[in-house]
Design an enzyme around this catalytic site. Structure first.
Site, PDB file in Angstrom:
ATOM      1  N   SER A 134     -25.456 -18.010   7.248  1.00 25.55           N
ATOM      2  CA  SER A 134     -24.873 -16.874   6.525  1.00 25.55           C
ATOM      3  C   SER A 134     -25.043 -17.036   5.025  1.00 25.55           C
ATOM      4  O   SER A 134     -25.065 -18.155   4.516  1.00 25.55           O
ATOM      5  CB  SER A 134     -23.378 -16.778   6.863  1.00 25.55           C
ATOM      6  OG  SER A 134     -22.721 -15.922   5.969  1.00 25.55           O
ATOM      7  N   TYR A 160     -14.846 -20.396   6.890  1.00 24.41           N
ATOM      8  CA  TYR A 160     -16.013 -19.874   7.637  1.00 24.41           C
ATOM      9  C   TYR A 160     -17.307 -20.280   6.934  1.00 24.41           C
ATOM     10  O   TYR A 160     -18.198 -20.872   7.543  1.00 24.41           O
ATOM     11  CB  TYR A 160     -15.932 -18.354   7.752  1.00 24.41           C
ATOM     12  CG  TYR A 160     -17.240 -17.734   8.163  1.00 24.41           C
ATOM     13  CD1 TYR A 160     -18.056 -17.109   7.227  1.00 24.41           C
ATOM     14  CD2 TYR A 160     -17.686 -17.813   9.473  1.00 24.41           C
ATOM     15  CE1 TYR A 160     -19.279 -16.577   7.585  1.00 24.41           C
ATOM     16  CE2 TYR A 160     -18.910 -17.283   9.838  1.00 24.41           C
ATOM     17  CZ  TYR A 160     -19.699 -16.664   8.886  1.00 24.41           C
ATOM     18  OH  TYR A 160     -20.918 -16.147   9.245  1.00 24.41           O
ATOM     19  N   LYS A 164     -20.524 -22.996   8.079  1.00 26.86           N
ATOM     20  CA  LYS A 164     -21.963 -22.693   8.103  1.00 26.86           C
ATOM     21  C   LYS A 164     -22.716 -23.703   7.216  1.00 26.86           C
ATOM     22  O   LYS A 164     -23.781 -24.206   7.579  1.00 26.86           O
ATOM     23  CB  LYS A 164     -22.216 -21.254   7.626  1.00 26.86           C
ATOM     24  CG  LYS A 164     -21.692 -20.191   8.568  1.00 26.86           C
ATOM     25  CD  LYS A 164     -22.423 -20.228   9.899  1.00 26.86           C
ATOM     26  CE  LYS A 164     -21.925 -19.191  10.874  1.00 26.86           C
ATOM     27  NZ  LYS A 164     -22.637 -19.235  12.164  1.00 26.86           N
TER      28      LYS A 164
END
Ligand code: WQD
Length: 353
Positions: A134, A160, A164
């Protein structure tokens, strides 16, 4: 003999769209999905999204396993049953705001799940993987458009994005430790839209965290109005600017990344941005969606959302140069395709049981 690809999270939004393109490209596919983030099928049945994938691809999956990646035994069982040639790895929790409230669940699902997958792959002698990363790994961009050389891991504002980033670091170290690995990380900017058939699309289980599904639910009358998170950013109209990319363009990018992972000349780790290079503001998105749907999208400007940045736009020249990929669908098509799915399925896959 067709190559067999294991798709983790294949019942989800980007996973289901990619599975169609993999089948169309001649690959066989087996899907592993815990269905924690999508509508599950009845006992022993495929999730509705995968029933539709098979219809659209006119081809059946080799298998489906409702398994969490943190269940090493069950996952190893899938690799014992099927001779897997490569993995496309989507399975993860992905709501930025939720990750701030539930960090442990995000590290467990996204980091431990990926570590378990890589360990099971190594034991099974499978060394090719395409990873769903991402743009959040760039944090608040230091320059725009952000290219793959932009620093990662600095100023990450949510768990989050950190998961990643950590998974990319693991893959880089793994590739450096053993030349057998071929690992391609795809850094999505903002996936939106739906398959042009309107038969599959984005189907958040709760209130949408992301802009496009929320706008679509307002347009279809499922929600009263959109909250616009701030109009005092340093952008042309004061609202947040993002690089929205059609989910089918993304899906095609995964097939091209897989071709790279199978190419004789590639070894090690590589990462690529998947975006359009064009920024669109919240107000521009609202206007485009109203035009595409013919429906009003009432909105109210409220305060900024914690963790948001003003602008995030991709430089995608590396994917074009090395994968032969570029986004081909424009904002109007993104909105028209998203609207077709939403209009036909106001309650998403729940009404497809
Ligand atoms: C876009 C813009 C909001 C909702 C995140 C992840 C990224 C990817 C996509 C997984 C921002 C504004 C939003 C709303 C609004 N996820 N907005 N009202 O935050 O850019 O990216 O989702 O892969 O990794 O970081 O996407 O759609 O949430 O927000 O005004 O109800 O819309 O402020 O400017 P974001 P988003």
């Amino acid at each position: 003999m067709s190559r067999l690809i294991l798709v983790t999270g294949g019942a989800g939004y980007v996973g289901s769209h990619t599975t169609i393109e993999l089948l169309a490209a001649g690959y066989e596919v087996v899907v592993v999905d815990s269905c924690v983030n999508c509508v599950a099928g009845e006992e022993g049945k495929l999730p509705p999204s995968l029933v539709r994938v098979q219809e659209l691809a006119k081809k059946s999956l080799v298998g489906f396993y409702r398994v969490s990646l943190t269940d090493a035994l069950a996952l190893a069982g899938v690799f014992e049953k099927h001779r897997v040639d490569a993995v496309v790895h989507f399975a993860a929790l992905k709501a930025v705001g939720e990750s701030v409230e539930k960090p442990l669940e995000y590290y467990q699902s996204n980091v431990s799940g990926t570590l378990t997958l890589l360990q099971v792959m190594r034991e099974a002698g499978v060394h090719r993987l395409v990873y769903s990363s991402s743009a959040t790994v760039y944090g608040a961009p230091q320059y725009l458009p952000a290219d793959e050389q932009h620093p990662t891991g600095a100023g990450l504002t949510n768990p989050y994005g950190k998961t990643k980033y950590f998974c990319e670091q693991v893959m880089q170290d793994l590739a450096a430790s053993d030349k057998e690995w071929r690992l391609v990380s795809l850094r999505y900017f903002n996936p939106v839209g739906a398959h042009p058939s309107g038969r599959i699309g984005e189907d958040p289980l709760g209130p949408p965290n992301n802009l496009m599904p929320f706008v679509a639910q307002v347009a279809v009358g499922k929600r009263e109005e959109l909250s616009v998170f701030g109009n005092d950013y340093d952008t042309p109209d004061g609202t947040g600017v993002r690089d929205y990319v059609h989910v089918v363009d993304l899906a095609e990018g995964h097939v091209m990344a897989l071709d790279k992972a199978f190419s004789k000349s590639f070894r090690g780790y590589a990462s690529y941005n998947l975006g359009t290079g064009r920024g669109v503001s919240v107000l521009e998105m609202i206007e485009a969606f109203c035009r595409a749907s013919g429906k009003p999208v009432p909105y109210r400007v409220v305060g900024r959302r914690a963790g948001d940045v003003a602008s995030v736009v991709a430089s995608c020249s590396l994917a074009e140069e090395q994968l032969g990929w570029r986004a081909r669908r424009d904002l109007q098509e993104m909105c028209e395709d998203a609207w077709r799915w939403q209009k036909l399925h106001p309650n998403g896959f729940r009404s497809c049981q």
